[in-house]
Scaffold this active site. Structure first.
Site, mmCIF file in Angstrom:
data_model
loop_
_atom_site.group_PDB
_atom_site.id
_atom_site.type_symbol
_atom_site.label_atom_id
_atom_site.label_comp_id
_atom_site.label_asym_id
_atom_site.label_seq_id
_atom_site.Cartn_x
_atom_site.Cartn_y
_atom_site.Cartn_z
ATOM 1 N N ASP A 184 2.248 -9.842 9.031
ATOM 2 C CA ASP A 184 0.789 -9.952 8.936
ATOM 3 C C ASP A 184 0.445 -11.434 8.817
ATOM 4 O O ASP A 184 0.032 -11.906 7.751
ATOM 5 C CB ASP A 184 0.300 -9.157 7.730
ATOM 6 C CG ASP A 184 0.628 -7.677 7.885
ATOM 7 O OD1 ASP A 184 -0.124 -6.970 8.542
ATOM 8 O OD2 ASP A 184 1.695 -7.245 7.388
ATOM 9 N N MET A 210 0.841 -1.196 0.000
ATOM 10 C CA MET A 210 0.000 0.000 0.000
ATOM 11 C C MET A 210 0.878 1.249 0.000
ATOM 12 O O MET A 210 0.428 2.343 0.356
ATOM 13 C CB MET A 210 -0.942 -0.003 1.208
ATOM 14 C CG MET A 210 -1.907 -1.190 1.164
ATOM 15 S SD MET A 210 -3.439 -0.900 2.052
ATOM 16 C CE MET A 210 -2.833 -0.714 3.709
ATOM 17 N N HIS A 218 9.121 -3.546 3.580
ATOM 18 C CA HIS A 218 8.710 -3.796 2.193
ATOM 19 C C HIS A 218 9.932 -4.133 1.336
ATOM 20 O O HIS A 218 9.896 -5.046 0.511
ATOM 21 C CB HIS A 218 8.062 -2.542 1.584
ATOM 22 C CG HIS A 218 6.806 -2.084 2.254
ATOM 23 N ND1 HIS A 218 6.712 -0.881 2.904
ATOM 24 C CD2 HIS A 218 5.580 -2.661 2.367
ATOM 25 C CE1 HIS A 218 5.494 -0.719 3.372
ATOM 26 N NE2 HIS A 218 4.776 -1.784 3.083
HETATM 27 P P1 AMP Z 1 1.401 -3.046 3.453
HETATM 28 O O1 AMP Z 1 1.968 -1.995 2.573
HETATM 29 O O2 AMP Z 1 1.316 -2.658 4.887
HETATM 30 O O3 AMP Z 1 0.114 -3.639 2.908
HETATM 31 O O4 AMP Z 1 2.439 -4.248 3.419
HETATM 32 C C1 AMP Z 1 2.822 -4.852 2.201
HETATM 33 C C2 AMP Z 1 3.552 -6.128 2.518
HETATM 34 O O5 AMP Z 1 4.721 -5.837 3.273
HETATM 35 C C3 AMP Z 1 2.716 -7.119 3.344
HETATM 36 O O6 AMP Z 1 2.916 -8.423 2.822
HETATM 37 C C4 AMP Z 1 3.288 -6.969 4.724
HETATM 38 O O7 AMP Z 1 3.165 -8.137 5.509
HETATM 39 C C5 AMP Z 1 4.750 -6.678 4.416
HETATM 40 N N1 AMP Z 1 5.409 -5.991 5.524
HETATM 41 C C6 AMP Z 1 5.006 -4.855 6.124
HETATM 42 N N2 AMP Z 1 5.829 -4.556 7.152
HETATM 43 C C7 AMP Z 1 6.775 -5.520 7.195
HETATM 44 C C8 AMP Z 1 7.913 -5.780 8.026
HETATM 45 N N3 AMP Z 1 8.238 -4.976 9.035
HETATM 46 N N4 AMP Z 1 8.662 -6.872 7.768
HETATM 47 C C9 AMP Z 1 8.334 -7.694 6.736
HETATM 48 N N5 AMP Z 1 7.280 -7.521 5.912
HETATM 49 C C10 AMP Z 1 6.511 -6.444 6.144
#
Ligand code: AMP
Length: 299
Positions: free
Chosen positions: A145, A25, A32
């Site tokens: 997540d 997102m 990320h």
């Molecule tokens: P988001 O932008 O929050 O939807 O996250 C995109 C992807 O990045 C999802 O698969 C999350 O689980 C992963 N993600 C977010 N924060 C972390 C983190 N600290 N370590 C590893 N993966 C992450």
């Protein structure tokens, strides 16, 4: 790096690519980036999407105010050498006559689903749409997540989606807290207060390593460590040992994953922080996951 906004263009490009796909997102951080780097290592081509998905926000959540840093994100992705970034328009993804729901009933109303009704249905929907458009060989999701990862693995299995779903390790900040786009909402005093969260998690790891497997004691200890300061600023939404596939609470800590969520209340909004630690060590959940957290707490 190609920047693609249209559905037709991404469909055309995807046909010719053998790719790893990282959906996000935006508001990109090192968490990320760790997923993107893994995809770059394991695939000839990597495509990243940036889309703040409206259907996964419950009423009253931060959809409108979710951090938006597109220019900065594109710079990061360019430097990483990803093949393409897909930035779809919301009205192309969800036209006005859109009328499909998707979900995994046995998993979507537990843990975070209790306080985020409909959230995982929105996540299933957007990922199914993106997987349909991109048809990647591999999909990279974060184990931060964990419930989301479990639900998407189940959705892909049941719908016979020809994409391997890969869970990637949690990338932690120096104090042990998982990096998250929503950490930006916390001022420095709240940010330092919530560092109790990884400390309480590491206390569970140490107790289990010292031979204590009493799940009730371990949970109580976790709760009392977090609430040590009687802070009115946060609330524990859940904290328990769960079975990795059914997400049901279990007593056998050595076979479990401990998952917890904290709701932090700032003056303007509430911020959800989530974390987890696997206790059944395997190639998927290496010992290093625990060691990284312990190291953050020691230093
Ligand atoms: P988001 O932008 O929050 O939807 O996250 C995109 C992807 O990045 C999802 O698969 C999350 O689980 C992963 N993600 C977010 N924060 C972390 C983190 N600290 N370590 C590893 N993966 C992450």
């Amino acid at each position: 790096m190609k920047i693609i906004y249209g559905i037709k263009e991404i469909r055309d490009l995807s046909k010719s690519l053998n790719m790893g796909f990282v959906p996000t997102m935006g508001a990109l951080h090192k968490g990320h980036i760790s997923l993107i780097e893994k995809s770059l290592e394991e695939n000839e081509e990597t495509v990243v999407s940036i889309f703040i998905n409206p259907t996964q926000f419950s009423p009253g959540e931060d959809y409108i105010h979710y951090p938006k840093t597109l220019e900065q994100d594109l710079e990061i992705l360019k430097k990483l050498n990803v093949t393409a970034v897909f930035v779809p328009r919301s009205d192309e993804i969800y036209p006005s006559d859109f009328d499909i729901t998707l979900g995994v009933p046995s998993l979507e109303n537990l843990l975070c689903g209790v306080t985020r009704p409909g959230h995982f249905r929105g996540v299933c929907l957007i990922l199914m749409i993106l997987l349909n458009l991109l048809k990647p060989q591999r999909l990279y999701l974060g184990r931060k997540d964990f419930q989301q990862l479990t639900i998407i693995q189940k959705m892909c299995k049941d719908l016979l989606i020809d994409t391997e779903v890969i869970g990637c390790p949690i990338f932690r900040d120096l104090d042990g807290l998982p990096l998250s786009s929503r950490l930006a909402y916390l001022d420095s005093s709240l940010r330092s207060a919530v560092s109790l969260f990884p400390k309480a998690l590491s206390a569970i790891i140490q107790s289990i390593d010292n031979g204590n497997q009493d799940s009730v004691y371990l949970k109580e200890n976790f709760t009392s460590l977090i609430q040590r300061e009687e802070s009115p600023f946060y609330e524990i939404l859940y904290a328990d040992f769960y079975d990795k596939e059914t997400l049901q609470p279990i007593d056998d800590v050595k076979k479990s994953i401990f998952c917890a969520a904290l709701m932090v209340k700032t003056l303007e909004k509430s911020v959800r922080l989530i974390d987890n630690i696997p206790f059944e060590i395997s190639s998927y959940y290496p010992q290093s996951e625990k060691n990284i957290l312990l190291k953050c707490i020691e230093s």
